[in-house]
Design a protein around this motif. Structure first.
Motif, PDB file in Angstrom:
ATOM      1  N   MET A   1       0.805  -1.179   0.000  1.00 42.35           N
ATOM      2  CA  MET A   1       0.000   0.000   0.000  1.00 42.35           C
ATOM      3  C   MET A   1       0.870   1.273   0.000  1.00 42.35           C
ATOM      4  O   MET A   1       0.504   2.257  -0.622  1.00 42.35           O
ATOM      5  CB  MET A   1      -0.899  -0.041   1.229  1.00 42.35           C
ATOM      6  N   PHE A   2       1.961   1.229   0.702  1.00 41.91           N
ATOM      7  CA  PHE A   2       2.862   2.374   0.733  1.00 41.91           C
ATOM      8  C   PHE A   2       3.428   2.639  -0.653  1.00 41.91           C
ATOM      9  O   PHE A   2       3.588   3.785  -1.050  1.00 41.91           O
ATOM     10  CB  PHE A   2       3.979   2.096   1.753  1.00 41.91           C
ATOM     11  N   ARG A   3       3.703   1.571  -1.395  1.00 42.43           N
ATOM     12  CA  ARG A   3       4.229   1.711  -2.747  1.00 42.43           C
ATOM     13  C   ARG A   3       3.216   2.401  -3.655  1.00 42.43           C
ATOM     14  O   ARG A   3       3.579   3.278  -4.439  1.00 42.43           O
ATOM     15  CB  ARG A   3       4.518   0.322  -3.296  1.00 42.43           C
ATOM     16  N   ARG A   4       1.986   2.053  -3.597  1.00 38.80           N
ATOM     17  CA  ARG A   4       0.953   2.671  -4.417  1.00 38.80           C
ATOM     18  C   ARG A   4       0.791   4.144  -4.078  1.00 38.80           C
ATOM     19  O   ARG A   4       0.623   4.982  -4.953  1.00 38.80           O
ATOM     20  CB  ARG A   4      -0.388   1.955  -4.221  1.00 38.80           C
ATOM     21  N   THR A   5       0.829   4.472  -2.805  1.00 38.17           N
ATOM     22  CA  THR A   5       0.721   5.869  -2.378  1.00 38.17           C
ATOM     23  C   THR A   5       1.911   6.666  -2.907  1.00 38.17           C
ATOM     24  O   THR A   5       1.758   7.801  -3.365  1.00 38.17           O
ATOM     25  CB  THR A   5       0.663   5.956  -0.839  1.00 38.17           C
ATOM     26  N   PHE A   6       3.103   6.089  -2.828  1.00 39.78           N
ATOM     27  CA  PHE A   6       4.291   6.766  -3.323  1.00 39.78           C
ATOM     28  C   PHE A   6       4.163   7.050  -4.815  1.00 39.78           C
ATOM     29  O   PHE A   6       4.402   8.171  -5.256  1.00 39.78           O
ATOM     30  CB  PHE A   6       5.540   5.905  -3.051  1.00 39.78           C
ATOM     31  N   TRP A   7       3.806   6.054  -5.600  1.00 38.54           N
ATOM     32  CA  TRP A   7       3.713   6.253  -7.046  1.00 38.54           C
ATOM     33  C   TRP A   7       2.555   7.159  -7.414  1.00 38.54           C
ATOM     34  O   TRP A   7       2.649   7.934  -8.373  1.00 38.54           O
ATOM     35  CB  TRP A   7       3.588   4.904  -7.773  1.00 38.54           C
ATOM     36  N   PHE A   8       1.467   7.091  -6.651  1.00 40.40           N
ATOM     37  CA  PHE A   8       0.357   8.012  -6.913  1.00 40.40           C
ATOM     38  C   PHE A   8       0.810   9.452  -6.661  1.00 40.40           C
ATOM     39  O   PHE A   8       0.549  10.355  -7.461  1.00 40.40           O
ATOM     40  CB  PHE A   8      -0.849   7.661  -6.023  1.00 40.40           C
ATOM     41  N   THR A   9       1.512   9.694  -5.573  1.00 40.29           N
ATOM     42  CA  THR A   9       2.002  11.029  -5.235  1.00 40.29           C
ATOM     43  C   THR A   9       3.042  11.486  -6.257  1.00 40.29           C
ATOM     44  O   THR A   9       3.029  12.658  -6.686  1.00 40.29           O
ATOM     45  CB  THR A   9       2.617  11.040  -3.823  1.00 40.29           C
ATOM     46  N   ALA A  10       3.930  10.593  -6.673  1.00 42.12           N
ATOM     47  CA  ALA A  10       4.949  10.946  -7.670  1.00 42.12           C
ATOM     48  C   ALA A  10       4.285  11.282  -9.001  1.00 42.12           C
ATOM     49  O   ALA A  10       4.677  12.255  -9.677  1.00 42.12           O
ATOM     50  CB  ALA A  10       5.933   9.804  -7.847  1.00 42.12           C
ATOM     51  N   GLY A  11       3.280  10.538  -9.392  1.00 45.51           N
ATOM     52  CA  GLY A  11       2.566  10.820 -10.641  1.00 45.51           C
ATOM     53  C   GLY A  11       1.819  12.139 -10.585  1.00 45.51           C
ATOM     54  O   GLY A  11       1.798  12.920 -11.555  1.00 45.51           O
TER      55      GLY A  11
ATOM     56  N   ALA B   1       2.574  14.704  -8.678  1.00 46.52           N
ATOM     57  CA  ALA B   1       3.572  15.780  -8.668  1.00 46.52           C
ATOM     58  C   ALA B   1       4.122  16.005 -10.083  1.00 46.52           C
ATOM     59  O   ALA B   1       4.300  17.158 -10.512  1.00 46.52           O
ATOM     60  CB  ALA B   1       4.698  15.440  -7.700  1.00 46.52           C
ATOM     61  N   ALA B   2       4.366  14.915 -10.810  1.00 53.73           N
ATOM     62  CA  ALA B   2       4.859  15.045 -12.186  1.00 53.73           C
ATOM     63  C   ALA B   2       3.803  15.704 -13.066  1.00 53.73           C
ATOM     64  O   ALA B   2       4.127  16.537 -13.929  1.00 53.73           O
ATOM     65  CB  ALA B   2       5.237  13.670 -12.735  1.00 53.73           C
ATOM     66  N   GLY B   3       2.556  15.378 -12.858  1.00 59.41           N
ATOM     67  CA  GLY B   3       1.473  15.994 -13.626  1.00 59.41           C
ATOM     68  C   GLY B   3       1.356  17.479 -13.349  1.00 59.41           C
ATOM     69  O   GLY B   3       1.199  18.295 -14.272  1.00 59.41           O
ATOM     70  N   VAL B   4       1.459  17.872 -12.078  1.00 58.83           N
ATOM     71  CA  VAL B   4       1.406  19.295 -11.712  1.00 58.83           C
ATOM     72  C   VAL B   4       2.604  20.031 -12.295  1.00 58.83           C
ATOM     73  O   VAL B   4       2.477  21.128 -12.833  1.00 58.83           O
ATOM     74  CB  VAL B   4       1.339  19.451 -10.171  1.00 58.83           C
ATOM     75  N   TRP B   5       3.774  19.405 -12.187  1.00 57.63           N
ATOM     76  CA  TRP B   5       4.991  20.028 -12.727  1.00 57.63           C
ATOM     77  C   TRP B   5       4.876  20.225 -14.234  1.00 57.63           C
ATOM     78  O   TRP B   5       5.185  21.297 -14.761  1.00 57.63           O
ATOM     79  CB  TRP B   5       6.199  19.164 -12.382  1.00 57.63           C
ATOM     80  N   ALA B   6       4.426  19.180 -14.960  1.00 57.25           N
ATOM     81  CA  ALA B   6       4.299  19.264 -16.420  1.00 57.25           C
ATOM     82  C   ALA B   6       3.234  20.295 -16.812  1.00 57.25           C
ATOM     83  O   ALA B   6       3.426  21.073 -17.760  1.00 57.25           O
ATOM     84  CB  ALA B   6       3.946  17.889 -16.992  1.00 57.25           C
ATOM     85  N   THR B   7       2.121  20.336 -16.099  1.00 50.11           N
ATOM     86  CA  THR B   7       1.066  21.305 -16.401  1.00 50.11           C
ATOM     87  C   THR B   7       1.567  22.731 -16.191  1.00 50.11           C
ATOM     88  O   THR B   7       1.322  23.623 -17.017  1.00 50.11           O
ATOM     89  CB  THR B   7      -0.164  21.044 -15.509  1.00 50.11           C
ATOM     90  N   THR B   8       2.291  22.954 -15.111  1.00 52.22           N
ATOM     91  CA  THR B   8       2.844  24.281 -14.826  1.00 52.22           C
ATOM     92  C   THR B   8       3.840  24.685 -15.908  1.00 52.22           C
ATOM     93  O   THR B   8       3.827  25.819 -16.392  1.00 52.22           O
ATOM     94  CB  THR B   8       3.536  24.283 -13.452  1.00 52.22           C
ATOM     95  N   LYS B   9       4.681  23.724 -16.292  1.00 55.77           N
ATOM     96  CA  LYS B   9       5.686  24.015 -17.329  1.00 55.77           C
ATOM     97  C   LYS B   9       5.013  24.359 -18.663  1.00 55.77           C
ATOM     98  O   LYS B   9       5.414  25.322 -19.338  1.00 55.77           O
ATOM     99  CB  LYS B   9       6.577  22.776 -17.483  1.00 55.77           C
TER     100      LYS B   9
END
Length: 122
Positions: free
Chosen positions: A1-11, A13-21
């Protein structure tokens, strides 16, 4: 479960970063932004040209002074030499030709009766 939360959060964050860029890049490409950037570049170029012209003018003045010293043009004037003299020009009045003096052809500026100015009120 911790792994899924990590990848969900990383995804996320990457989506927010890409959208901002992408949004920043789109704002840079709007006509207003391009015009402002072009204006800033033109002003900067104008300042550089002005600085260059001032440097050239200073260099010219310095070189002119060096040449004046080398040729002796800037040397102090000796007191026993006379100062500059200016020629006096006398004003000659020429006699007017006969056809200008006749009453049938008045082109004399002193005769206000016959004006050559067509813009004047009649």
């Amino acid at each position: 479960m911790f792994r899924r939360t990590f990848w969900f959060t990383a995804g996320a964050a990457a989506g927010v970063w890409a959208t901002t860029k992408v949004n920043r890049k789109l704002k840079q490409l709007t006509p207003e932004s391009l015009a402002a950037r072009a204006t800033d570049k033109a002003i900067e170029t104008g300042h550089r040209l002005k600085d260059f012209a001032l440097d050239v003018r200073d260099g010219m003045a310095q070189r002119e002074a060096e040449l004046g010293d080398a040729l002796g043009l800037n040397a102090p004037v000796e007191p026993e030499l006379p100062g500059r003299r200016f020629a006096v020009v006398e004003h000659h009045t020429e006699k007017k030709p006969k056809y200008l003096e006749s009453a049938t052809y008045p082109r004399d500026a002193a005769n206000p009766t016959y004006s050559n100015n067509r813009n004047e009120d009649h």
